[in-house]
Design a protein around this motif. Structure first.
Motif, PDB file in Angstrom:
ATOM      1  N   ASN A  21      69.493  61.854  -8.249  1.00  0.00           N
ATOM      2  CA  ASN A  21      70.569  60.912  -8.550  1.00  0.00           C
ATOM      3  C   ASN A  21      70.837  60.869 -10.056  1.00  0.00           C
ATOM      4  OD1 ASN A  21      72.559  59.101  -8.067  1.00  0.00           O
ATOM      5  ND2 ASN A  21      71.193  57.333  -7.750  1.00  0.00           N
ATOM      6  N   SER A  22      71.071  62.015 -10.632  1.00  0.00           N
ATOM      7  CA  SER A  22      71.461  62.060 -12.045  1.00  0.00           C
ATOM      8  C   SER A  22      72.361  63.258 -12.241  1.00  0.00           C
ATOM      9  CB  SER A  22      70.223  62.154 -12.945  1.00  0.00           C
ATOM     10  OG  SER A  22      69.650  63.432 -12.843  1.00  0.00           O
ATOM     11  N   LYS A  23      73.155  63.192 -13.272  1.00  0.00           N
ATOM     12  CA  LYS A  23      74.182  64.197 -13.479  1.00  0.00           C
ATOM     13  C   LYS A  23      73.565  65.585 -13.699  1.00  0.00           C
ATOM     14  CE  LYS A  23      78.045  65.229 -16.499  1.00  0.00           C
ATOM     15  NZ  LYS A  23      77.394  66.360 -17.129  1.00  0.00           N
ATOM     16  N   GLY A  24      74.138  66.562 -13.029  1.00  0.00           N
ATOM     17  CA  GLY A  24      73.703  67.940 -13.246  1.00  0.00           C
ATOM     18  C   GLY A  24      72.372  68.282 -12.601  1.00  0.00           C
ATOM     19  N   ALA A  25      71.929  67.460 -11.638  1.00  0.00           N
ATOM     20  CA  ALA A  25      70.668  67.767 -10.954  1.00  0.00           C
ATOM     21  C   ALA A  25      70.961  68.685  -9.759  1.00  0.00           C
ATOM     22  CB  ALA A  25      69.995  66.486 -10.482  1.00  0.00           C
ATOM     23  N   ARG A  26      70.065  69.632  -9.511  1.00  0.00           N
ATOM     24  CA  ARG A  26      70.229  70.557  -8.381  1.00  0.00           C
ATOM     25  C   ARG A  26      68.911  70.680  -7.637  1.00  0.00           C
ATOM     26  NH1 ARG A  26      75.410  73.114  -7.099  1.00  0.00           N
ATOM     27  NH2 ARG A  26      76.634  72.702  -8.959  1.00  0.00           N
ATOM     28  N   ILE A  27      69.048  70.882  -6.338  1.00  0.00           N
ATOM     29  CA  ILE A  27      67.854  71.042  -5.506  1.00  0.00           C
ATOM     30  C   ILE A  27      67.353  72.477  -5.579  1.00  0.00           C
ATOM     31  CG2 ILE A  27      66.988  70.954  -3.134  1.00  0.00           C
ATOM     32  CD1 ILE A  27      69.444  69.038  -2.610  1.00  0.00           C
ATOM     33  N   HIS A  28      66.042  72.592  -5.655  1.00  0.00           N
ATOM     34  CA  HIS A  28      65.403  73.898  -5.568  1.00  0.00           C
ATOM     35  C   HIS A  28      64.451  73.875  -4.383  1.00  0.00           C
ATOM     36  CE1 HIS A  28      62.235  76.878  -7.065  1.00  0.00           C
ATOM     37  NE2 HIS A  28      63.288  77.587  -6.771  1.00  0.00           N
ATOM     38  N   ALA A  29      64.788  74.614  -3.351  1.00  0.00           N
ATOM     39  CA  ALA A  29      63.906  74.673  -2.164  1.00  0.00           C
ATOM     40  C   ALA A  29      63.275  76.058  -2.140  1.00  0.00           C
ATOM     41  CB  ALA A  29      64.705  74.376  -0.915  1.00  0.00           C
TER      42      ALA A  29
END
Lengths: 324, 769
Positions: A21-29
């Motif tokens: 929940n912050s700008k520019g965050a991406r999930i890495h799975a």
């Protein structure tokens, strides 16, 4: 240049959701798509949130209603190898077994497979295409042999996921978690056509994550299959694929679901074929007609008219094999 | 070397007059019986390669080493108006930025008389041309710095296709886009030949641009020690390619540059010349005073290191009812891309079969695309694609078996040179191949009329090279303990040259293979060897190795005879001693023998002797394929392949099989999946990566893959009787697959590659009638 980014390995779902929940965050799975996207400068990140250590989101468990819950971190390889899936949801196990290559199936996750970015060579390449904020879809006048035959534009990529097509035929429901809690989305409503959104392929908001996939209990007399056609036999996306799910009662098709991959920006429902099949006894002539019906409404571009023939042939062949 | 290939290798191979062989040569006789040669032997460097101990150029890491990255033009055609490197120079880790204006970097490159391009040319004629370069502490810093260089381009109209020949087309050069004059090969009178024919067929064929897609990318590591430069380079030629090219570019003497390439991760023709990256690495290393590594990213290798050019071929053939060819006429229009390179495909049309009347006319045009380079049998898979499909069409028309038709036109005399071949195994390849494949039974079997159809096809082929010729030098050195070390500047680019060289030295000296070591491809310490190209390393180098070993043996026998008081024929080498065959008690340790003659080792310098005069030396092959075609989906499955190849003596069964498997697999990609795709709107390549550019995977290669090694017992071609194999093993596979597809579904895939799209379009066209 590549922007420096923060990296966080989340240990719990709550921690992951907070971090996202912050700008520019991406999930890495599994990272098999994220790393390629970053390498190709498709987007930048400020924070990479690894979720691979979150146990709650991995593996498959039975549901009280007889269905099945699949965690988003379940690997493609384990889905392909699952005896339960092979028996009760064959279309999904088969689709998973056809994804990419053995290495990528070991690393890649089902959640990531559903949420991967387009593989259009203009999108991935050094072209300012509409999906990247440019003015045009280069495929319209350009090299479009791999592109969509079912799309209202303005973008003509084909959705790359095999499992998405299979899960569509299974009428899966997806759990999405986010800052405002969780919601459930039928897979049919999960993917977004380009005319609805040009910069993303599904309904996930930036801070949301697809956490679970729910399959309904297997129906009596149901059988399913996945057929993928591609240029080479491994490490390749579909030119056309067919996910079939049929409920058969005393030789009659009581209910049919026919979904296509490789032909549209989202899994494509061949509704006319489904309608044609329902309530009929399958034979060679009906299979051929269903193939024709599946291609209804296709609008090929200069170099992809072959996909119309391919859809017809693949649907016909899949029907005959499934009921052989 | 044929003029075709010479032309393709135009600029970087120096030409030498063959040196006269020493008097001793006359005494070297063909082996009567061999102990080791002809067996299947594992590679002498197999352990190093599979364990990771082998150091490829990409593996080289030196103290203080910097990493280079090269900025490339993103446009198909543009002028560089200005370059601003100031921001890049200030970035962390960046130690040097190089452009055409940097001291010492204003170097001439492609071209020559007509148009001279430069290392960093302001006129960028295709996507990917070099514009600037940086050296930084890490590869990431270097890549980031590239993105900080500001370049102002003036984009220009571009042209990719034969429209380049129109007067209104954008011009790559002031003189226009035509690549020289049309090249004509003429024999007899084709008009008369067609008049004599009972059947005349004409068809247009097309083959797409194929990329080399080497496993190891192109690259170089440069290190200066005072005025001496060392280059570790991923190359097919430490001498002809990198040493001579770098010496010319940097204006340095040959002995001040050392080029090393012990292990090579694939070249296929794309690494025959010095790369811009090698010189850029050297310039950056000089500028920074630190070693610099310049390995190209995968994407760059697709844009700027070469390709097999496309071919637009129209072939007309005349044949009598009994199958006798009367005339062949070929036109070919192709483009080498933005810079000159060979595009000829016509050799086999003029040479493979007995045919009195031939006319080949080939022309080319410049286009705004990456330059062609020699690619494994340059021009041959493409020329074979049209010739061997045409032979299949003629056979169908005549109602003749395709193997039979080829046998009917078999020749033992080179058609273009009018001299006999030292050997030709074409007939045996056809006969033994057909037998092993079960050709007649397969073709006679009833065809399924279901949706999945099975078909069988074959094609023959030959290669213009494979002869090998001087100069080559092999130094063979015997230690006093009986061990042997071979030194040669020749390459092993993955073909097994080193193993075969060790086998031949061991055979000649009668020592175990384990006693032989080889050191190669280091210009500071190994004698001259040509670049590996043209399937000429084995027939070029190996006779020189045998000769070197033979000279060592002669010296030993002479000294041994003297020391033991027996005739030279009675002397033999036994481990670390020499002895008498007839009187086993007579022996002498090598060390004693050698010391007595003032040395501690015996060195034989084997030079490559000239080839026999008035003879043609060529390898041949015939490939067979079985396919399944799914008429509903257009999918083609190659279920069985057989390669019958004749390349003179089979020295090592294992590497022979290896080469045939590899060559056929690469040609299977050419047949089914591989093609460069350029965006017609921008002229940029859309599939410049290993996912979108589709080389075959393990699952695309048939499990049933058989090799028939035909050995013609050639005693004339050279001291060992061997010819080259790498390229001939690659030539007829695609045509055989195409002919099998025709056999299966009755449509002629004239345009390659044969993707599902191609097949479905052909089937739809047939259905429409």
């Amino acid at each position: 240049m590549m922007k420096p980014f923060a990296y966080l390995k989340a240990k719990t779902p709550a921690e992951a959701l907070a971090a996202l929940n912050s700008k520019g965050a991406r999930i890495h799975a599994g990272g098999t798509d994220l790393l390629g996207c970053l390498h190709d400068h498709l987007f930048t990140v400020d924070k990479v949130v690894s979720i691979s250590g979150i146990k709650e989101w991995s593996g498959m468990t039975g549901r009280p209603d007889g269905g099945l819950k699949i965690g988003c971190l379940t690997t493609i390889a384990s889905i392909a190898a699952s005896a339960v899936l092979k028996e009760k949801y064959a279309v999904l196990a088969q689709a998973a077994s056809e994804v990419a290559s053995p290495q990528l199936r070991e690393q890649g996750t089902i959640g990531g497979n559903l949420c991967q970015r387009p593989r259009c060579w203009y999108y991935r390449g050094d072209f300012p295409c509409a999906r990247k904020g440019g003015e045009t879809c280069f495929a319209v006048e350009g090299e479009n042999q791999n592109h969509a035959i079912f799309s209202n534009g303005p973008c003509f990529f084909v959705h790359p996921s095999d499992t998405a097509v299979a899960l569509s035929a299974l009428q899966a429901r997806l759990t999405v978690a986010g800052p405002a809690g969780t919601r459930t989305v039928p897979i049919e409503s999960f993917f977004l056509a380009p005319e609805k959104a040009i910069d993303r392929e599904n309904v996930l908001e930036p801070a949301e994550i697809l956490t679970e996939i729910h399959l309904p209990a297997p129906a009596a007399g149901a059988r399913s299959s996945y057929r993928k056609i591609r240029s080479r036999q491994s490490w390749d996306f579909a030119l056309t694929s067919v996910a079939l799910w049929l409920q058969v009662d005393k030789g009659m098709v009581s209910q049919a679901r026919c979904w296509l991959g490789g032909v549209a920006p989202a899994p494509w429902r061949a509704a006319a074929a489904e309608k044609l099949l329902a309530g009929k006894k399958l034979n060679a002539a009906l299979a051929a007609s269903a193939g024709q019906a599946a291609a209804e409404g296709a609008v090929p571009m200069r170099d992809n008219a072959y996909k119309v023939e391919m859809v017809k042939g693949a649907v016909e062949e899949s029907l005959l094999r499934l009921l052989a | 070397m044929s003029h075709y290939y010479e032309e393709m290798e135009e600029s970087f191979r120096n030409s030498f007059e063959p040196a006269p062989g020493p008097v001793a040569e006359a005494k070297i006789r063909p082996w009567e019986k061999t102990q080791l040669v002809g067996k299947g032997v594992p590679r002498v460097d197999g352990y190093e390669r599979v364990s990771g101990a082998a150091q490829y150029t990409a593996d080289i890491v030196l103290p203080d080493m910097l990493y280079a990255a090269i900025l490339r033009c993103p446009h198909a055609h543009a002028m560089v108006k200005s370059i601003d490197t100031s921001a890049a120079e200030k970035m962390p880790g960046v130690l040097a930025v190089l452009s055409g204006k940097s001291p010492g970097a204003d170097l001439p490159w492609y071209g020559g008389k007509a148009a001279q391009s430069k290392l960093f040319d302001t006129h960028c004629r295709h996507e990917g041309e070099e514009v600037a370069a940086v050296a930084a502490l890490t590869p990431y810093q270097a890549a980031d710095a590239l993105r900080a260089i500001r370049v102002e381009y003036e984009t220009l109209p571009f042209v990719l296709d034969p429209a380049a020949m129109q007067p209104s087309a954008p011009k790559l050069y002031e003189g226009g886009n035509a690549v020289g004059e049309p090249r004509i090969v003429k024999r007899g009178d084709v008009a008369q030949g067609f008049a004599e024919a009972d059947v005349v067929l004409e068809e247009t064929f097309y083959t797409s641009v194929q990329m080399h897609a080497t496993m190891e990318a192109h690259g170089s590591v440069a290190k200066w020690d005072g005025d001496k430069l060392t280059l570790w380079d991923s190359t097919q030629g430490v001498y002809d390619g990198v040493l001579f090219g770098a010496a010319r570019a940097l204006n340095m003497p040959f002995n001040k540059i050392r080029v090393i390439c012990k292990y090579m991760g694939g070249g296929f023709g794309a690494k025959l010349e010095v790369g811009k990256y090698s010189i850029i690495a050297a310039l950056l290393a000089r500028k920074t005073g630190r070693p610099v590594k310049a390995m190209l990213p995968r994407e760059d290798t697709f844009l700027c290191t070469g390709n097999r050019p496309e071919a637009r071929m129209t072939l007309k053939a005349g044949v009598k009812k009994d199958g006798t060819l009367t005339a062949l006429q070929l036109t070919n229009l192709s483009t080498p891309g933005a810079y000159a390179s060979g595009t000829s495909v016509g050799y086999q049309v003029a040479e493979l079969y007995k045919c009195p009347n031939v006319l080949v006319s080939e022309s080319g045009y410049y286009s705004n695309a990456g330059r062609a380079r020699p690619f494994r049998a340059p021009g041959f898979p493409s020329g074979n694609w049209c010739l061997e499909q045409m032979m299949d069409m003629l056979a169908v028309k005549l109602g003749m078996d395709p193997v039979e038709l080829r046998l009917k036109n078999f020749t033992e005399v080179s058609q273009t040179r009018q001299v006999p071949y030292t050997s030709t195994g074409l007939k045996e390849c056809l006969l033994q191949g057909a037998k092993a494949f079960g050709w007649q039974e397969a073709r006679a079997a009833k065809k399924s009329d279901g949706p999945v159809r099975r078909g069988f096809g074959m094609a023959a082929g030959m290669w213009s090279g494979g002869n090998g010729s001087p100069p080559y030098t092999a130094e063979v050195r015997l230690f006093v303990d009986g061990g042997i070390t071979i030194k040669t500047g020749a390459m092993d680019i993955g073909t097994g040259t080193k193993t075969v060289a060790c086998m031949v030295a061991a055979e000649e000296l009668g020592v175990p293979l384990e006693s032989v070591r080889i050191e190669n491809a280091d210009t500071a310490v190994t004698p001259y060897g040509q670049s590996s190209g043209g399937s000429m390393t084995l027939p070029g180098l190996i006779p020189a190795v045998r000769k070197g070993a033979w000279l060592v043996k002669q010296q030993l026998l002479a000294w041994g005879a003297e020391a033991l008081g027996v005739p030279a024929e009675d002397v033999e080498l036994k481990g670390n001693a020499i002895g008498s065959r007839s009187a086993p008690d007579k022996k002498k340790p090598l060390e004693e023998l050698l010391r007595a003659n003032g040395v501690m080792d015996v060195i034989g310098i084997g030079n490559r002797d000239p080839n026999p005069p008035k003879k043609a030396i060529n390898p041949f092959g015939a490939h067979f394929a079985e396919v399944e075609v799914n008429t509903r989906t257009g999918e083609v499955r190659v279920v069985r392949l057989l390669g019958a190849n004749e390349s003179g003596r089979v020295i090592n069964q294992k590497t022979f099989h290896n080469q045939v498997f590899g060559g056929m697999t690469q040609c299977l990609g050419f047949a089914l999946t591989e093609k460069r795709v350029l965006d017609r709107q921008t002229g940029k390549m859309v599939n410049a990566n290993l996912h979108d550019y589709k080389v075959p995977t393990a699952l695309d290669v048939p499990v049933q893959h058989q090799v028939v090694a035909v050995d013609p017992q050639d005693t004339e071609c050279n001291l060992v009787g061997c010819k080259g194999l790498g390229e001939p093993a690659h030539i007829p596979t695609a045509s055989a697959i195409a002919n099998a597809i025709y056999d299966a579904v009755g449509v002629r895939p004239t345009h390659g590659p044969m993707e599902p799209k191609t097949i479905l379009e052909l089937l739809a066209k047939k259905k429409r009638g």
